[in-house]
Enzyme design. Sequence first.
Site, PDB file in Angstrom:
ATOM      1  N   CYS A   1      -4.838  -3.445   1.388  1.00 52.04           N
ATOM      2  CA  CYS A   1      -5.462  -2.469   2.615  1.00 52.04           C
ATOM      3  C   CYS A   1      -6.908  -2.223   2.231  1.00 52.04           C
ATOM      4  O   CYS A   1      -7.125  -2.498   0.917  1.00 52.04           O
ATOM      5  CB  CYS A   1      -4.553  -1.368   2.900  1.00 52.04           C
ATOM      6  SG  CYS A   1      -4.674  -0.151   1.580  1.00 52.04           S
TER       7      CYS A   1
ATOM      8  N   ARG B   1      -2.612  -2.280  -3.581  1.00 58.24           N
ATOM      9  CA  ARG B   1      -1.492  -1.597  -3.468  1.00 58.24           C
ATOM     10  C   ARG B   1      -0.253  -2.625  -3.804  1.00 58.24           C
ATOM     11  O   ARG B   1       0.517  -2.949  -2.786  1.00 58.24           O
ATOM     12  CB  ARG B   1      -1.420  -1.388  -1.708  1.00 58.24           C
ATOM     13  CG  ARG B   1      -2.512  -0.539  -1.279  1.00 58.24           C
ATOM     14  CD  ARG B   1      -2.707   0.557  -1.750  1.00 58.24           C
ATOM     15  NE  ARG B   1      -1.632   1.705  -1.371  1.00 58.24           N
ATOM     16  CZ  ARG B   1      -1.565   2.280  -0.379  1.00 58.24           C
ATOM     17  NH1 ARG B   1      -2.409   2.101   0.683  1.00 58.24           N
ATOM     18  NH2 ARG B   1      -0.636   3.232  -0.015  1.00 58.24           N
TER      19      ARG B   1
ATOM     20  N   ASP C   1      -5.322  12.022  -1.001  1.00 55.70           N
ATOM     21  CA  ASP C   1      -5.300  11.911   0.592  1.00 55.70           C
ATOM     22  C   ASP C   1      -6.376  13.037   1.230  1.00 55.70           C
ATOM     23  O   ASP C   1      -6.446  13.105   2.219  1.00 55.70           O
ATOM     24  CB  ASP C   1      -4.019  11.850   0.892  1.00 55.70           C
ATOM     25  CG  ASP C   1      -3.093  10.868   0.905  1.00 55.70           C
ATOM     26  OD1 ASP C   1      -1.716  10.648   1.136  1.00 55.70           O
ATOM     27  OD2 ASP C   1      -3.620   9.874   0.237  1.00 55.70           O
TER      28      ASP C   1
ATOM     29  N   LYS D   1       3.957  13.106   7.869  1.00 55.05           N
ATOM     30  CA  LYS D   1       3.919  11.496   7.977  1.00 55.05           C
ATOM     31  C   LYS D   1       4.723  11.178   6.716  1.00 55.05           C
ATOM     32  O   LYS D   1       5.600  10.308   6.799  1.00 55.05           O
ATOM     33  CB  LYS D   1       2.701  10.768   8.209  1.00 55.05           C
ATOM     34  CG  LYS D   1       2.734   9.290   7.952  1.00 55.05           C
ATOM     35  CD  LYS D   1       1.353   8.638   8.331  1.00 55.05           C
ATOM     36  CE  LYS D   1       0.531   8.599   6.935  1.00 55.05           C
ATOM     37  NZ  LYS D   1       0.720   7.652   5.926  1.00 55.05           N
TER      38      LYS D   1
HETATM   39  C1  EPZ Z   1       1.872   7.200  -1.318  1.00 54.85           C
HETATM   40  O1  EPZ Z   1       1.136   5.645  -1.169  1.00 54.85           O
HETATM   41  C2  EPZ Z   1       1.220   7.722   0.120  1.00 54.85           C
HETATM   42  N1  EPZ Z   1       1.800   6.766   1.148  1.00 54.85           N
HETATM   43  C3  EPZ Z   1      -0.253   7.522   0.054  1.00 54.85           C
HETATM   44  O2  EPZ Z   1      -0.740   8.093   1.157  1.00 54.85           O
HETATM   45  C4  EPZ Z   1      -0.874   8.384  -1.161  1.00 54.85           C
HETATM   46  O3  EPZ Z   1      -2.302   8.174  -1.120  1.00 54.85           O
HETATM   47  C5  EPZ Z   1      -0.093   7.678  -2.475  1.00 54.85           C
HETATM   48  O4  EPZ Z   1       1.022   7.960  -2.285  1.00 54.85           O
HETATM   49  C6  EPZ Z   1      -0.809   8.489  -3.470  1.00 54.85           C
HETATM   50  O5  EPZ Z   1      -0.313  10.062  -3.445  1.00 54.85           O
HETATM   51  C7  EPZ Z   1       2.981   7.248   1.795  1.00 54.85           C
HETATM   52  O6  EPZ Z   1       3.833   8.220   1.068  1.00 54.85           O
HETATM   53  C8  EPZ Z   1       3.660   6.486   2.764  1.00 54.85           C
HETATM   54  P1  EPZ Z   1       1.568   5.137  -5.278  1.00 54.85           P
HETATM   55  P2  EPZ Z   1       1.884   4.763  -2.430  1.00 54.85           P
HETATM   56  O7  EPZ Z   1       2.487   4.245  -5.406  1.00 54.85           O
HETATM   57  O8  EPZ Z   1       3.237   5.070  -2.767  1.00 54.85           O
HETATM   58  C9  EPZ Z   1      -0.425   1.916  -8.104  1.00 54.85           C
HETATM   59  C10 EPZ Z   1      -2.044   8.124   3.273  1.00 54.85           C
HETATM   60  O9  EPZ Z   1      -3.157   8.227   3.707  1.00 54.85           O
HETATM   61  N2  EPZ Z   1       0.918   1.329  -7.750  1.00 54.85           N
HETATM   62  O10 EPZ Z   1       1.771   6.566  -5.679  1.00 54.85           O
HETATM   63  O11 EPZ Z   1       1.799   3.606  -2.079  1.00 54.85           O
HETATM   64  C11 EPZ Z   1      -1.036   1.910  -7.019  1.00 54.85           C
HETATM   65  O12 EPZ Z   1      -1.979   0.705  -6.529  1.00 54.85           O
HETATM   66  C12 EPZ Z   1      -1.493   7.084   2.247  1.00 54.85           C
HETATM   67  O13 EPZ Z   1      -1.106   8.958   3.799  1.00 54.85           O
HETATM   68  C13 EPZ Z   1       1.125   0.196  -8.705  1.00 54.85           C
HETATM   69  O14 EPZ Z   1       0.395  -0.282  -9.707  1.00 54.85           O
HETATM   70  O15 EPZ Z   1       1.320   5.267  -3.773  1.00 54.85           O
HETATM   71  C14 EPZ Z   1      -2.096   3.323  -7.193  1.00 54.85           C
HETATM   72  O16 EPZ Z   1      -2.974   3.123  -7.570  1.00 54.85           O
HETATM   73  C15 EPZ Z   1      -2.473   6.429   1.670  1.00 54.85           C
HETATM   74  N3  EPZ Z   1       2.489  -0.604  -8.648  1.00 54.85           N
HETATM   75  C16 EPZ Z   1      -1.135   4.235  -7.854  1.00 54.85           C
HETATM   76  O17 EPZ Z   1      -0.037   3.316  -8.386  1.00 54.85           O
HETATM   77  C17 EPZ Z   1       3.394  -0.121  -7.873  1.00 54.85           C
HETATM   78  O18 EPZ Z   1       4.519  -0.661  -7.597  1.00 54.85           O
HETATM   79  C18 EPZ Z   1      -0.568   5.281  -6.976  1.00 54.85           C
HETATM   80  O19 EPZ Z   1       0.095   4.782  -5.922  1.00 54.85           O
HETATM   81  C19 EPZ Z   1       3.099   1.186  -7.096  1.00 54.85           C
HETATM   82  C20 EPZ Z   1       1.626   1.646  -7.021  1.00 54.85           C
END
Ligand code: EPZ
Length: 426
Positions: free
Chosen positions: A116, A121, A311, A22
């Site tokens: 969420c 997020r 995840d 996904k």
């Molecule tokens: C991706 O989400 C995945 N989703 C998530 O999978 C996964 O848990 C996550 O990466 C971490 O591996 C997809 O790929 C569609 P991040 P993403 O940006 O990109 C903070 C699932 O169950 N952050 O790597 O949204 C954020 O709050 C989903 O399949 C900021 O602060 O995660 C988090 O604490 C859930 N500012 C950390 O970084 C930003 O602009 C990592 O988030 C972006 C993120």
Amino acid sequence: MEKLVIEGGHPLVGEVVISGAKNAALPLMAATLLTPGRHCLRNVPDLRDTRTFIRLLEHLGVKSERVGDILYLDTTTLTSVEAPYDLVKTMRASVLVLGPLVARLGRAKVSLPGGCAIGARPIDFHIMGLERLGAICNLDGGYVDANSSGSLQGNVIYFDIPSVTGTENILMAATLATGETVLNNAAKEPEIGNLVDMLVGMGAKIEGRGTDTLTIHGVDELHPADCVVIPDRIEAGTYLIAIVATGGHGTVTHCRPDHLPSLLEKLRMAGVLVTETKDSITVEWPSADKTEMKLKGVDITTMPYPGYPTDLQAQFMALMTQCSDSCVVNETIFENRFMHVAELHRMGANIRIDGHSARVDGCGMGGLKGAPVMATDLRASSSLVIAGLAAAGRTEISRIYHLERGYENLVDKLTKLGAKVWKEDE
Ligand code: EPZ
């Protein structure tokens, strides 16, 4: 609404075929927006989230056609640059259209995803990256309105946190920027590598694949893609954990063992026999005698790849409720990713949360009792499925639309492994 009903206590035995990832399919689908033409994406899973993303692309003017697991996307004519709130609020990955739209059309208006169950997020890194490439981003009425007069300009960008979709968004935008872009502290998840491979196949110039520093030399245009979505490492990990938690033995096929280094090591430390081929993983117990099945408690701390994946945190916690001693689960990525704990408590699990850590005191194999529980988010719900499969008695899981976002043909695949599981109307 439907609920999932599980009659637990049956060991899972046999083979399960893993679907396309996904979290790889969604950025690949977004990348087709970078250039006009008819793209071909193979091994695309048929999930609630991929169907939502197709609806979003069609809202932008893309024509789609699915033939089995092949998805054809014709992005010749885009008729909108707006990703509306009613679509984005159900799937935050919609933010991935931001970078490609600004790169190709100079404009994008994307609803802020909102929070969420697992956390706030934010998308500040996505916005910072686009602004570093020369776009003007205004936040207005719950939307981010990004404009770049003319083409984006290459620049050096540093991510405070290696954001997965943040890296993907800016990587896509930089492929069409003028000049060179360097992404420092970029995410290294395998899904990023899949996106790099697709973009290079479209004519992009990218160095540093698989590292935390990606260098992109902008090009004037790209050509349509023909690429394959990598196997879903989180789906594979979920089934491996479910097989072990029920005292069974089995093999996940059409997967990439090298994408799950930390989980396989943790399973071995817990006492499970794990064997790999280039595209399959087999897990089994040293002894088939249930009285000798003792799972060792193993601590995990979630980290960016190649650390233990957040995840798979909820799923591993469900497994650890079956251990014969105790362990600690540390969640460092998201601020609220223990929503499954209260539901596991209802099944007799002994878990105590202290901030970002949860101590699990195991009740031994088969020690949980089935109960009615509620899914709160995608991975928490798969944790409840694992607990229900391992528990004695009947478990009913409500709000299973969460599950359907990320697990293709879940009931069929579990039934094939010997599980007693079916859907009923709530
Ligand atoms: C991706 O989400 C995945 N989703 C998530 O999978 C996964 O848990 C996550 O990466 C971490 O591996 C997809 O790929 C569609 P991040 P993403 O940006 O990109 C903070 C699932 O169950 N952050 O790597 O949204 C954020 O709050 C989903 O399949 C900021 O602060 O995660 C988090 O604490 C859930 N500012 C950390 O970084 C930003 O602009 C990592 O988030 C972006 C993120």
